[in-house]
Write a protein that holds these residues in place. Structure first.
Motif, mmCIF file in Angstrom:
data_model
loop_
_atom_site.group_PDB
_atom_site.id
_atom_site.type_symbol
_atom_site.label_atom_id
_atom_site.label_comp_id
_atom_site.label_asym_id
_atom_site.label_seq_id
_atom_site.Cartn_x
_atom_site.Cartn_y
_atom_site.Cartn_z
ATOM 1 N N VAL A 104 -3.781 10.221 4.591
ATOM 2 C CA VAL A 104 -3.718 8.820 4.147
ATOM 3 C C VAL A 104 -2.763 8.028 5.035
ATOM 4 N N TYR A 155 -7.639 10.810 -1.818
ATOM 5 C CA TYR A 155 -6.321 11.317 -2.200
ATOM 6 C C TYR A 155 -6.091 11.149 -3.695
ATOM 7 N N ARG A 156 -6.626 10.055 -4.246
ATOM 8 C CA ARG A 156 -6.412 9.790 -5.670
ATOM 9 C C ARG A 156 -7.074 10.861 -6.531
ATOM 10 N N LEU A 177 1.038 4.226 -2.728
ATOM 11 C CA LEU A 177 0.894 5.622 -2.334
ATOM 12 C C LEU A 177 2.043 6.466 -2.886
ATOM 13 N N GLN A 217 -7.844 6.789 0.717
ATOM 14 C CA GLN A 217 -7.004 6.617 -0.471
ATOM 15 C C GLN A 217 -7.747 7.077 -1.732
ATOM 16 N N GLN A 230 -3.586 4.751 7.337
ATOM 17 C CA GLN A 230 -2.892 3.474 7.177
ATOM 18 C C GLN A 230 -2.283 3.005 8.500
ATOM 19 N N THR A 242 -9.594 3.622 5.571
ATOM 20 C CA THR A 242 -8.368 3.724 4.766
ATOM 21 C C THR A 242 -8.694 3.701 3.283
ATOM 22 N N ARG A 243 -9.578 2.833 2.908
ATOM 23 C CA ARG A 243 -9.947 2.756 1.487
ATOM 24 C C ARG A 243 -10.583 4.071 1.014
ATOM 25 N N SER A 289 0.827 -1.208 0.000
ATOM 26 C CA SER A 289 0.000 0.000 0.000
ATOM 27 C C SER A 289 0.857 1.253 0.000
#
Length: 487
Positions: free
Chosen positions: A434, A424-425, A208, A421, A438, A417-418, A204
């Protein structure tokens, strides 16, 4: 000069009469020894000021404790490892050798109650001036110390009680080894799962880092984000190495218990052993009567009692009888006409202690103090045994609740967390958020694994504390030795 007769042994009426008289004398004058205290009497004396409750304070079924707890875990590999350890563990070999020594001590003590029979032979030649040196031949000798006051019977009973205690120690060593193997197997499985978690977190972190570099290329990321992602990746990689070290150490510990070379080559599964169902705990007194270490402590009290009786009997007079029959050579007969070819003798020796400077009474004091120590040790072990069961029952309840709470926390952390992420994407979140999610997920997963493993280990502790056996039903307890018999 009388003709020589062949030197052959024949039935000797005198020796038979001596043996018969000795046997009748021992029956008529042998003093019966005091019986050993029973297990309930030891408990009453040791726990006289302790109120043992009728039930456990923690919630538990009062049904009879089950045997064969190892099968309850439904783990064929664990069962194989336990039986391998029972075959190869050096510590268990030591316990087995001590049991052999205790059995031999019983044989020695029992032999003291029986007559000693031997053959005395002499042959040689010297000048005629030394007439005794010419006497050559063979003589059958019998000696027997009469156990008038039970000294040797007390010694025999003490040896038997010590043998029983050593046997109980051996059974407890077996159970403790099985429990140690189970705990080590659970730790090895936990660290194996932690390896998977660490690998997932490293993967992960790598993703990242890739996203950070991609964001900078499209103009919405910064070099600081990339440096932070690389630092996070290095931190997870370091944690992965730590978990690898812990896993190999766990494997080596398990291999040592199995009596194998610690090469950390044992393969483990990718999941923990299934948690078994509820365990019946019986009542507190059941644990004191079932546990091998408590049986050993009770038998040591009995052995100490017998040694006190042995020391007291040593202060009384002793009686030993001996008899002999044989034939001497013709060389002496040629010199002295008044010597016969056959000879027989009987003797009785009495030893009456009048003054020993306090040595005998001091020995009684020593043995009496040892008996007090044995009783106090039983009380100490009994309280610890009860505390171990209460702790294990309470831990079983608390850890079950903790597993439920941490399971919910881990599931929520994975979802968070999912989502972080994904945000952030698409540029709706920053890298620090993020990383924090994590780390929270990692902590939640590790904490859940730890509690699951701890719950399995405490279940093993509960079985051990209750006195449940890991295999077949425990052997029937030895029948108490009748201590009022004659030699």
């Amino acid at each position: 000069m009388r003709p020589a007769r062949p030197a052959t042994f024949r039935t000797v009426p005198t020796a038979l009469r001596v043996a018969a008289a000795t046997f009748l004398l021992s029956l008529a004058t042998g003093c019966a020894v005091m019986p050993e205290p029973t297990a309930s009497e030891v408990q009453a004396q040791a726990l006289g000021k302790v109120v043992v409750p009728p039930n456990w304070s923690a919630e538990a079924s009062a049904a009879q404790v089950d045997d064969g707890w190892l099968a309850n875990f439904d783990d064929a590999e664990l069962t194989r490892l336990v039986h391998e350890a029972l075959e190869n563990n050096p510590d268990l070999w030591i316990a087995s050798a001590r049991l052999e020594q205790a059995n031999a001590q019983v044989d020695i003590a029992e032999a003291q109650l029986k007559p000693a029979i031997g053959v005395l032979g002499r042959a040689g030649s010297k000048p005629v001036a030394d007439l005794v040196a010419l006497l050559s031949g063979v003589m059958l000798r019998l000696s027997w110390e009469i156990d008038l006051w039970g000294r040797m019977r007390y010694a025999r009973n003490a040896a038997r009680a010590s043998r029983d205690a050593t046997g109980a120690d051996y059974r407890y060593a077996q159970q403790s080894l099985a429990a140690a193997v189970a705990r080590a197997w659970f730790v090895a499985s936990e660290t194996r799962l932690q390896q998977k978690l660490a690998a997932d977190m490293v993967g992960s972190a790598e993703n990242l880092l890739g996203m950070s570099e991609q964001r900078r290329r499209v103009g919405i990321g910064t070099d600081a984000d990339i440096m932070a992602a690389r630092a996070s990746l290095s931190g997870y990689a370091d944690a992965q190495q730590q978990v690898e070290l812990a896993h190999r150490q766990a494997l080596r510990a398990l291999e040592l218990l199995r009596g194998r070379s610690p090469g950390a080559t044992l393969a483990t599964r990718d999941q923990l052993t299934p948690f078994p169902g509820p365990v019946p705990a019986g009542i507190p007194m059941d644990a004191l009567n079932r546990r091998p270490d408590m049986v050993a402590a009770e038998r040591r009290v009995a052995a100490a009692f017998d040694r006190v009786g042995e020391a007291k009997a040593s202060m009384l007079p002793g009686l030993s009888l001996s008899a002999g029959y044989g034939r001497i050579s013709n060389e002496a007969l040629e010199v002295r006409d008044d010597l016969e070819q056959t000879t027989a003798s009987t003797a009785a020796t009495a030893i009456i202690p009048l003054y020993t400077g306090g040595a005998l009474s001091g020995q009684v004091d020593v043995r009496t103090a040892e008996q007090k120590v044995a009783v106090a040790d039983y009380a100490r072990r009994a309280l610890l045994a009860l505390a171990e069961v209460e702790d294990a029952l309470n831990a079983d309840r608390v850890l079950a609740e903790r597993e439920r709470i941490l399971g919910d926390a881990a599931a929520a952390s994975r979802d968070a967390t999912r989502l972080e992420q994904d945000a952030y994407r698409v540029g709706k979140s920053d890298l620090r958020a993020v990383n924090q999610r994590q780390l929270a997920q990692w902590s939640a997963e590790v904490a859940l694994l730890h509690v699951q493993r701890e719950r399995l280990a405490r279940r093993v502790d509960l079985h051990l504390a209750l006195g449940g056996t890991f295999g077949e039903a425990p052997p029937t307890a030895a029948t108490p030795v009748a201590t009022s018999d004659s030699p």
